[in-house]
Design an enzyme around this catalytic site. Structure first.
Site, PDB file in Angstrom:
ATOM      1  N   HIS A 285       6.536  25.156  -8.911  1.00  0.00           N
ATOM      2  CA  HIS A 285       7.858  25.475  -8.373  1.00  0.00           C
ATOM      3  C   HIS A 285       8.931  24.780  -9.202  1.00  0.00           C
ATOM      4  CE1 HIS A 285       6.717  26.771  -4.027  1.00  0.00           C
ATOM      5  NE2 HIS A 285       5.788  27.142  -4.881  1.00  0.00           N
TER       6      HIS A 285
ATOM      7  N   GLU B 210      11.500  22.942  -8.339  1.00  0.00           N
ATOM      8  CA  GLU B 210      11.800  21.568  -7.952  1.00  0.00           C
ATOM      9  C   GLU B 210      10.728  20.596  -8.446  1.00  0.00           C
ATOM     10  OE1 GLU B 210      13.007  24.116  -4.276  1.00  0.00           O
ATOM     11  OE2 GLU B 210      11.607  24.269  -5.936  1.00  0.00           O
TER      12      GLU B 210
ATOM     13  N   CYS C 261      11.003  24.912  -0.190  1.00  0.00           N
ATOM     14  CA  CYS C 261       9.853  25.157   0.680  1.00  0.00           C
ATOM     15  C   CYS C 261       9.324  23.815   1.207  1.00  0.00           C
ATOM     16  CB  CYS C 261       8.765  25.884  -0.110  1.00  0.00           C
ATOM     17  SG  CYS C 261       7.899  24.829  -1.303  1.00  0.00           S
TER      18      CYS C 261
ATOM     19  N   CYS D 278       8.048  21.418  -1.678  1.00  0.00           N
ATOM     20  CA  CYS D 278       9.131  20.855  -2.483  1.00  0.00           C
ATOM     21  C   CYS D 278       9.994  19.902  -1.661  1.00  0.00           C
ATOM     22  CB  CYS D 278       9.961  21.970  -3.084  1.00  0.00           C
ATOM     23  SG  CYS D 278       9.025  22.936  -4.305  1.00  0.00           S
TER      24      CYS D 278
END
Length: 149
Positions: free
Chosen positions: A52, A54, A82, A85
């Protein structure tokens, strides 16, 4: 530099994901007016759930800071983080998160749940939402519209 400037940098990262046909989420981490971490979503491209925006940006920032603590940093991300993260953000002690568009199904800065300010955790993160919301949301909308064709 302004918050809008840094969110535009996060949007640049999101567009990299978009052009790789991955979900267009981008992130930058700022410390003392300097971008110390960048990332864009590569989950589909790399076939790895951990890739992801992040997580990539946090990893880069930790290397740059030579520490896992990012206490005086601000994270700018185009889409609400999410749960994975959000947890990583809390664990890294990031001071503030500014995100563009909400994620009603998987957002953990308030949409589904607010991990950032959960009582009982050892760190709370300031959260601001809606910066360049239209631009961030439009990129996501266009990406998913293109996939439905």
């Amino acid at each position: 530099m302004t918050d809008e400037y840094y969110m535009k940098k996060a949007l640049e990262q999101a567009k990299l994901a978009y052009h790789l046909d991955d979900v267009p989420i981008g992130c930058v981490i700022v410390y003392n007016d300097e971008i110390i971490g960048r990332g864009f979503n590569r989950r589909n491209n790399m076939k790895n759930v951990l890739m992801h925006a992040e997580i990539s940006a946090i990893n880069e920032a930790c290397i740059k800071m030579n520490d896992w603590r990012l206490e005086d940093c601000t994270l700018y991300v185009t889409v609400e983080p999410c749960p994975m993260c959000a947890g990583a953000i809390v664990q890294s002690r990031i001071k503030k998160v500014i995100y563009g568009t909400s994620n009603k199904k998987a957002g953990f800065c308030g949409s589904v749940m607010n991990i950032m300010q959960l009582d009982g955790l050892n760190h709370k993160v300031e959260v601001e939402k809606g910066l360049l919301e239209a631009e961030c949301g439009e990129l996501m909308k266009n990406f998913f519209a293109k996939r439905r064709i």
